[in-house]
Each structure stands twice: as C-alpha cells, then as structure tokens.
Design an enzyme around this catalytic site. Structure first.
Site, PDB file in Angstrom:
ATOM      1  CD  GLN A 115     -26.324  30.163  18.236  1.00  0.00           C
ATOM      2  OE1 GLN A 115     -25.508  29.962  17.327  1.00  0.00           O
ATOM      3  NE2 GLN A 115     -27.359  29.373  18.433  1.00  0.00           N
ATOM      4  CB  THR A 175     -20.976  11.338  37.786  1.00  0.00           C
ATOM      5  OG1 THR A 175     -21.294  10.747  39.037  1.00  0.00           O
ATOM      6  CG2 THR A 175     -19.741  10.696  37.192  1.00  0.00           C
ATOM      7  CB  CYS A 227     -36.448  30.040  16.846  1.00  0.00           C
ATOM      8  SG  CYS A 227     -35.788  30.467  15.241  1.00  0.00           S
ATOM      9  CB  ALA A 234     -19.798  21.159  23.566  1.00  0.00           C
ATOM     10  CG  HIS A 235     -25.453  21.375  21.110  1.00  0.00           C
ATOM     11  ND1 HIS A 235     -26.415  21.644  20.163  1.00  0.00           N
ATOM     12  CD2 HIS A 235     -25.886  21.938  22.252  1.00  0.00           C
ATOM     13  CE1 HIS A 235     -27.392  22.340  20.734  1.00  0.00           C
ATOM     14  NE2 HIS A 235     -27.088  22.527  22.009  1.00  0.00           N
ATOM     15  CG  ASN A 281     -31.100  31.980  19.735  1.00  0.00           C
ATOM     16  OD1 ASN A 281     -31.016  32.949  20.489  1.00  0.00           O
ATOM     17  ND2 ASN A 281     -32.216  31.316  19.554  1.00  0.00           N
ATOM     18  CB  ALA A 299     -26.087  27.331  26.745  1.00  0.00           C
ATOM     19  CB  THR A 300     -30.724  25.019  28.856  1.00  0.00           C
ATOM     20  OG1 THR A 300     -30.972  25.154  27.456  1.00  0.00           O
ATOM     21  CG2 THR A 300     -32.034  25.147  29.626  1.00  0.00           C
TER      22      THR A 300
HETATM   23  C1  LIG Z   1     -28.525  26.761  21.861  1.00  0.00           C
HETATM   24  C2  LIG Z   1     -28.640  27.906  22.781  1.00  0.00           C
HETATM   25  C3  LIG Z   1     -28.944  27.740  24.134  1.00  0.00           C
HETATM   26  C4  LIG Z   1     -29.237  26.387  24.725  1.00  0.00           C
HETATM   27  O1  LIG Z   1     -28.073  25.635  24.816  1.00  0.00           O
HETATM   28  P1  LIG Z   1     -28.135  24.078  25.199  1.00  0.00           P
HETATM   29  O2  LIG Z   1     -26.704  23.722  25.379  1.00  0.00           O
HETATM   30  O3  LIG Z   1     -28.773  23.398  24.044  1.00  0.00           O
HETATM   31  O4  LIG Z   1     -28.916  23.960  26.450  1.00  0.00           O
HETATM   32  C5  LIG Z   1     -28.982  28.849  24.932  1.00  0.00           C
HETATM   33  N1  LIG Z   1     -28.756  30.072  24.442  1.00  0.00           N
HETATM   34  C6  LIG Z   1     -28.487  30.291  23.145  1.00  0.00           C
HETATM   35  C7  LIG Z   1     -28.221  31.667  22.654  1.00  0.00           C
HETATM   36  C8  LIG Z   1     -28.423  29.211  22.268  1.00  0.00           C
HETATM   37  O5  LIG Z   1     -28.162  29.420  20.985  1.00  0.00           O
END
Ligand SMILES: *Cc1c(COP(=O)(O)O)cnc(C)c1O
Length: 383
Positions: free
Chosen positions: A181, A242, A328, A202-203, A153, A73-74
């Site tokens: 989230q 890739t 956080c 995904a994590h 988050n 997500a970053t």
């Molecule tokens: C965890 C999180 C991110 C970052 O996601 P990554 O996949 O770890 O880069 C961004 N935004 C929110 C709201 C998150 O909770």
C-alpha cells in the site's frame, strides 16, 4: 445504468491508460520470452525487463540484482517470510510481526508455526501504530526476522519503518516490510530505512494485477532466501517461472508515474479525504479509525456506531464501491482483525467502512458519496 463511483482503491486500482499503452507492444509484436537468448523476440523482451528492473530498483534506492519479480505482494510476502525461515532456521526460529498485518503475512507466519517456528504477533496502540518499546521487548536471541507493514490496507496507518529498520539492524535481525500500500505513495528508500526485504505490487498503483516484486538486500547484510518455486532457475534461482514481460513493463511505468506525481496526488487525495470527513462529521457517533495524520492520504476508515457496515454497503451499492470492516479479506465475513486489534468490539468493527480515494476521483464524486452515506446512515439508524 451508471456504474457506482469507485472508492475502493486499497483493494485495487484501474490500469492507467499510460501503463496500458506501455504494456501493449509486449503482448503483440514483442511477445518473446526474455530468457530466449537466440533471437530478436527474446532480446526485445529481455531488454524491456532489464530497463523495468533498473527503474524499479532505482526508485527504492536498490540495485537491479536485488529485485525479484513475483506474481504480487502475496507471493513476495510468502517468499520473504518462508524463504528466510527456511534459510535461517539454524540461527533461530522466532519471528516478530504485527496483529494488523495483511493475511498474506499472517498466514505464512501461521504456517511456520505449524512447522515449529514461534511467532510473536505484536499488538498495536489504539491509533494502529506499533509500540516500539513492545517491539524491543519482544526481540530474543533467536529472533531471525521482524515483519512490519509500511502502510496498512484497512486503516492506512504508516508505521515508523526507518526506526524499526535501525532497531533490527543494530541487533542483526532481518527486517521485512510489506509495502504493497505504501509504494508510490510515500518515499521508500531501502538504504535510508535499513530494509532487508520489501514486498511490492503493481495493481494498487494503477498497474496490472498479477505482478509484483520482492526486494532482497545483497550487501550489509547479504540476505539468503530458500526459493519457494523451483524450476528453470529464473531470477537467480530465487523464483522460477517465465517472466511476464508486459506486466513487468507496466509495473515500472506505473511506479514511474506514481513517483513523478506523488506530491500532487497526495495533496489532492488529502483535500478529497478532508472534504469527505467534514461532510460525514454531520453525523453523530462516528469515529475515525487509525492515526489521524500518520496515514495514507487516500484512506478514510470510519465506524458509524449503531449500524451494520454490510447493510450500509448494500444500501449504497448502486452509488459507490466501498469496503466494510468485515469484507477486507476476500469472502471472510468475520469482523476485521485490524479493527479488533485497535480494541473495537465486534459490533463496532462491523459498523465500519473503508473509503479508498485514488487518482481518478473528483470532488464532485466525494460530494455525491458523502451525501448518500449521511442519508443512508440516518435512515439505517432510524429503522
Ligand atoms: C493488496 C495487498 C497485498 C496483496 O497483494 P497482491 O499483489 O494482490 O498479492 C498484500 N499486502 C497488502 C498490505 C496489500 O494491501
């Protein structure tokens, strides 16, 4: 030694065994590069990525061409915000976001400010929700993008995404939402909610770290983005590199499981959270942070007046893995900007703890944690 109970599911989650099983063949025999069009190894990987892309797209009511895989997500937030700014700067140089966004939204915005863009960081109400009137008032003729997260988050609050989407579309402003989230925990439909760009990872839903996606609308309107990673022209030139076949396959599997079990998991998390809150309520001078109902089922963020959250975490570190109101964002020890935006003093922000309940937590674990927290808060307050 027994490992601490894990209640930090907003930070990350363990990979679900079913997700791991789906990923393994793509580390082993089917290890090909999905871009290798000349042999079986490439075809296997390509077909796995295609299926995963279709499944992910379907689950948010998008088309496969609208999904761009990223490292998480970053990166998706960076691509959305910087990519739109670069592609639309002739139309305008004003962006609106929230003070309570993740740093992966705030920091790209700060970077754009250094390039001459203007960013409005909207305050939130004391319950963490956006004030829609303030949003409307902040919109200007040169506003090109509104970025508002779906679920926070730290305090778990759910913003009114569909309303914001409609508001933006009526004014022909692009709408991006960081749904890291929210994905898999609340229904997300990019058509119904009029979302133009959406960041996923995904994590947080029992997939692997290092994989995510950006949804980019292709019709009504067609969003253009300036790529931020140049190279082999993967992902239709929008994100070279890739593709990580195992992680992508796992992401689709994780999302499939999360959506199939969403109602059931939400109910369970809600029950555990209510139990935790009830037990913690034996303590005096505690306060729930964020809207009591419009929040993720697994999120409880509590301020314990008169104690230091870091000290409480330290006292409990062999019992439970949690986060404090200052930890956080990585190693920073400043008070949480989210809690500050709710109007908390530094002291109250530092006195806060985030509990993130997930798929594998049990009532027994909540019971143990609650008892220890109550005990520790009492002893810290008396010392
Ligand atoms: C965890 C999180 C991110 C970052 O996601 P990554 O996949 O770890 O880069 C961004 N935004 C929110 C709201 C998150 O909770």
């Amino acid at each position: 030694m027994q490992r601490p109970i894990y209640l930090d599911c907003h930070a990350t989650t363990p990979v679900d065994e079913r997700v791991l099983a789906a990923m393994l063949p793509y580390f082993r025999e089917s290890f090909g590069n999905p871009a290798s069009v000349g042999h079986l190894y490439g075809w296997e990987a390509e077909s796995a990525v295609k299926l995963a892309r279709e499944a992910i797209a379907n689950s948010i009511n998008a088309t496969p061409e609208e999904i761009i895989f990223t490292s998480g997500a970053t990166e998706a937030n960076n691509l959305a915000i910087k990519g739109v700014a670069e592609a639309y700067h002739r139309k305008g140089r004003h962006i609106i976001t929230l003070q309570t966004e993740h740093s992966a939204v705030l920091d790209p915005c700060g970077y754009l400010e250094s390039l001459g863009f203007e960013i409005t960081y909207l305050p939130v109400k004391s319950d963490g929700l956006i004030d829609l009137q303030e949003l409307e008032m902040a919109i200007r003729p040169d506003t090109i993008l509104v970025s508002v997260m779906a679920a926070n988050n730290e305090i778990g609050v759910l913003q009114p995404i569909a309303t914001i989407g409609q508001l933006c579309h009526e004014r022909q402003i692009l709408f991006h939402t960081d749904a890291a989230q929210a994905i898999g925990k609340i229904p997300l439909d990019v058509q119904a909610m009029q979302i133009d760009l959406m960041s996923l990872t995904a994590h947080k839903i029992y997939g692997a770290k290092g994989i995510g996606a950006l949804y980019v609308r292709r019709r009504h309107p067609r969003v253009t983005l300036a790529p931020q990673l140049h190279g082999g022209g993967h992902e239709r030139g929008m994100r070279s590199g890739t593709l990580y076949t195992p992680q992508i396959v796992g992401f689709a599997k994780a999302l499939e499981i999360a959506i199939a079990s969403q109602a059931e998991e939400e109910q369970k998390a809600l029950t555990l959270r209510q139990h935790l809150w009830q037990k913690l309520s034996e303590l005096e001078s505690i306060r729930l942070n964020g809207h009591p109902k419009l929040r993720l089922a697994g999120n409880l963020n509590v301020s314990f007046r008169g104690i230091n959250g870091q000290a409480l975490m330290l006292a409990l570190q062999t019992i439970v893995a949690i986060s404090s109101g200052s930890a956080c964002s990585s190693a920073k020890s400043a008070p949480s900007h989210v809690l500050k935006a709710l109007g908390h003093t530094d002291e109250l922000a530092y006195a806060s703890i985030r509990f993130g309940i997930g798929r594998f937590n049990t009532l027994e674990e909540i019971e143990i944690v609650a008892n220890h927290v109550v005990e520790s808060v009492r002893s810290l307050r008396n010392s």
